[in-house]
Design a protein around this motif. Structure first.
Motif, PDB file in Angstrom:
ATOM      1  N   UNK A  72     -18.088  13.634  32.033  1.00 37.49           N
ATOM      2  CA  UNK A  72     -16.649  13.336  32.015  1.00 37.49           C
ATOM      3  C   UNK A  72     -16.020  13.817  33.307  1.00 37.49           C
ATOM      4  N   UNK A  73     -14.901  13.209  33.667  1.00 33.60           N
ATOM      5  CA  UNK A  73     -14.110  13.768  34.768  1.00 33.60           C
ATOM      6  C   UNK A  73     -13.642  15.182  34.420  1.00 33.60           C
ATOM      7  N   UNK A  74     -13.603  15.504  33.115  1.00 28.46           N
ATOM      8  CA  UNK A  74     -13.254  16.862  32.676  1.00 28.46           C
ATOM      9  C   UNK A  74     -14.320  17.865  33.079  1.00 28.46           C
ATOM     10  N   UNK A  75     -15.491  17.379  33.470  1.00 29.26           N
ATOM     11  CA  UNK A  75     -16.547  18.242  33.978  1.00 29.26           C
ATOM     12  C   UNK A  75     -16.520  18.365  35.485  1.00 29.26           C
ATOM     13  N   UNK A  76     -15.502  17.781  36.099  1.00 28.73           N
ATOM     14  CA  UNK A  76     -15.317  17.859  37.542  1.00 28.73           C
ATOM     15  C   UNK A  76     -14.044  18.621  37.914  1.00 28.73           C
ATOM     16  N   UNK A  77     -12.962  18.371  37.140  1.00 28.92           N
ATOM     17  CA  UNK A  77     -11.666  19.018  37.377  1.00 28.92           C
ATOM     18  C   UNK A  77     -11.104  19.461  36.030  1.00 28.92           C
ATOM     19  N   UNK A 125     -10.479   8.419  31.745  1.00 35.28           N
ATOM     20  CA  UNK A 125      -9.862   8.023  30.481  1.00 35.28           C
ATOM     21  C   UNK A 125     -10.314   6.623  30.079  1.00 35.28           C
ATOM     22  N   UNK A 126     -10.811   6.514  28.861  1.00 39.16           N
ATOM     23  CA  UNK A 126     -11.315   5.239  28.345  1.00 39.16           C
ATOM     24  C   UNK A 126     -10.754   5.032  26.945  1.00 39.16           C
ATOM     25  N   UNK A 127     -10.320   3.819  26.680  1.00 41.06           N
ATOM     26  CA  UNK A 127      -9.687   3.526  25.388  1.00 41.06           C
ATOM     27  C   UNK A 127     -10.770   3.221  24.350  1.00 41.06           C
ATOM     28  N   UNK A 128     -11.261   4.297  23.741  1.00 42.27           N
ATOM     29  CA  UNK A 128     -12.261   4.223  22.678  1.00 42.27           C
ATOM     30  C   UNK A 128     -11.730   5.049  21.498  1.00 42.27           C
ATOM     31  N   UNK A 140      -6.065   6.002  37.678  1.00 43.34           N
ATOM     32  CA  UNK A 140      -6.374   7.418  37.480  1.00 43.34           C
ATOM     33  C   UNK A 140      -7.239   7.900  38.624  1.00 43.34           C
ATOM     34  N   UNK A 141      -6.896   9.081  39.171  1.00 51.06           N
ATOM     35  CA  UNK A 141      -7.672   9.643  40.267  1.00 51.06           C
ATOM     36  C   UNK A 141      -8.685  10.668  39.796  1.00 51.06           C
ATOM     37  N   UNK A 158      -6.569   1.659  30.873  1.00 46.86           N
ATOM     38  CA  UNK A 158      -7.686   2.599  30.880  1.00 46.86           C
ATOM     39  C   UNK A 158      -9.023   1.868  30.971  1.00 46.86           C
ATOM     40  N   UNK A 159     -10.072   2.620  31.203  1.00 45.58           N
ATOM     41  CA  UNK A 159     -11.419   2.064  31.139  1.00 45.58           C
ATOM     42  C   UNK A 159     -11.715   1.558  29.735  1.00 45.58           C
ATOM     43  N   UNK A 160     -12.644   0.639  29.659  1.00 43.23           N
ATOM     44  CA  UNK A 160     -13.159   0.172  28.376  1.00 43.23           C
ATOM     45  C   UNK A 160     -14.604   0.640  28.227  1.00 43.23           C
ATOM     46  N   UNK A 161     -15.057   0.698  26.993  1.00 47.76           N
ATOM     47  CA  UNK A 161     -16.440   1.121  26.748  1.00 47.76           C
ATOM     48  C   UNK A 161     -17.425   0.233  27.507  1.00 47.76           C
ATOM     49  N   UNK A 162     -17.115  -1.054  27.607  1.00 45.48           N
ATOM     50  CA  UNK A 162     -18.010  -1.994  28.291  1.00 45.48           C
ATOM     51  C   UNK A 162     -18.146  -1.664  29.783  1.00 45.48           C
ATOM     52  N   UNK A 163     -17.110  -1.078  30.370  1.00 47.93           N
ATOM     53  CA  UNK A 163     -17.191  -0.696  31.786  1.00 47.93           C
ATOM     54  C   UNK A 163     -18.267   0.367  31.988  1.00 47.93           C
ATOM     55  N   UNK A 164     -18.310   1.316  31.081  1.00 42.76           N
ATOM     56  CA  UNK A 164     -19.307   2.379  31.188  1.00 42.76           C
ATOM     57  C   UNK A 164     -20.696   1.841  30.860  1.00 42.76           C
TER      58      UNK A 164
END
Length: 249
Positions: free
Chosen positions: A137-142, A182-185, A240-241, A208-214
């Motif tokens: 996750x980006x939460x694991x970066x910032x 952030x992804x809308x799941x 989102x940055x 936001x991102x979608x699950x399919x993007x990932x």
């Protein structure tokens, strides 16, 4: 390819399973909600591929080891392991956090990932090939305010991914950490414990991102030539940055 996916009942895991549902591939999908696994299996098998399912709580080491035994007997090895199972619970200051939520996040996001990796990696080592893809996750970066323990678990995923890449280097095993923003799941619905109105507000004002993007990103990383390994990849929506800065924040 033989692909094992944890947390395949919704969100990224489900989309990843659907993306890999191609001729020549075999899938083994796992998750806690077995009725969803059965429905996903039925849909994927209509595409003409072989799909196995296992009810699995990655927090349960014995369940993980039982799964690994079954995989070893049925498949003999694993080409791609996607460690997707994970969750966030609550948004609280460190001095007000629910310690039960902390335990669930640590047990799932960190210990569960370790249990599965420990059980499957020896198969890859024996076959001298394989690819472990960890969903971070980006939460694991910032770190962000009130993210404390969830952020800590995702920083751990980043560290585990880096160290696993080094440890498994002699065996031609790839390790990739994919860190979505952030992804809308169902992520926010789980975090807010079923409060759909609150969860929906998280994504107001931007796309936001979608699950399919990932899923597309995972597939790309997994299908590169054998001599190419993406070690670490952070992906956000255009608005989102990082885990703090987004449109409207």
């Amino acid at each position: 390819m033989k692909i094992l996916i944890t947390g395949a009942t919704s969100g990224f895991g489900k989309a990843i399973a659907e993306r890999f549902a191609l001729p020549g591939n075999e899938l083994w999908i796992t998750g806690r909600r077995t009725e969803r696994l059965d429905l996903l299996q039925q849909g994927l098998e209509q595409k003409g591929i072989t799909v196995r399912t296992s009810g699995l709580d990655v927090r349960d080491k014995q369940m993980v080891n039982t799964l690994a035994d079954a995989v070893g007997k049925e498949w003999g090895g694993v080409d791609i392991l996607v460690n997707n199972a994970g969750l966030a619970l609550g948004v609280s200051s460190i001095d007000e956090g629910d310690t039960a939520d902390w335990d669930d996040m640590i047990d799932t996001n960190v210990k569960g990932l370790l249990y599965v990796t420990r059980a499957i990696a020896p198969m890859m080592r024996q076959q001298q090939s394989g690819h472990i893809i960890n969903i971070g996750s980006t939460a694991g970066k910032v770190v962000y305010q009130n993210g404390n323990v969830y952020c800590a678990t995702k920083f751990a995923v980043d560290a585990i991914s880096q160290s696993a890449r080094i440890d498994l280097l002699p065996y031609r095993i790839k390790v990739t950490s994919i860190n979505p923003g952030m992804a809308e799941t169902e992520f926010s619905l789980v975090r807010f414990k079923g409060d759909a109105a609150r969860a929906g507000q998280v994504y107001n004002g931007f796309e936001a991102l979608r699950a399919e993007d990932i899923a597309d990103t995972v597939y790309y990383c997994a299908t590169l030539p054998p001599h190419v390994c993406i070690n670490d990849l952070t992906i956000t929506c255009t608005q989102q940055a990082n885990s703090i800065y987004k449109v409207g924040s």
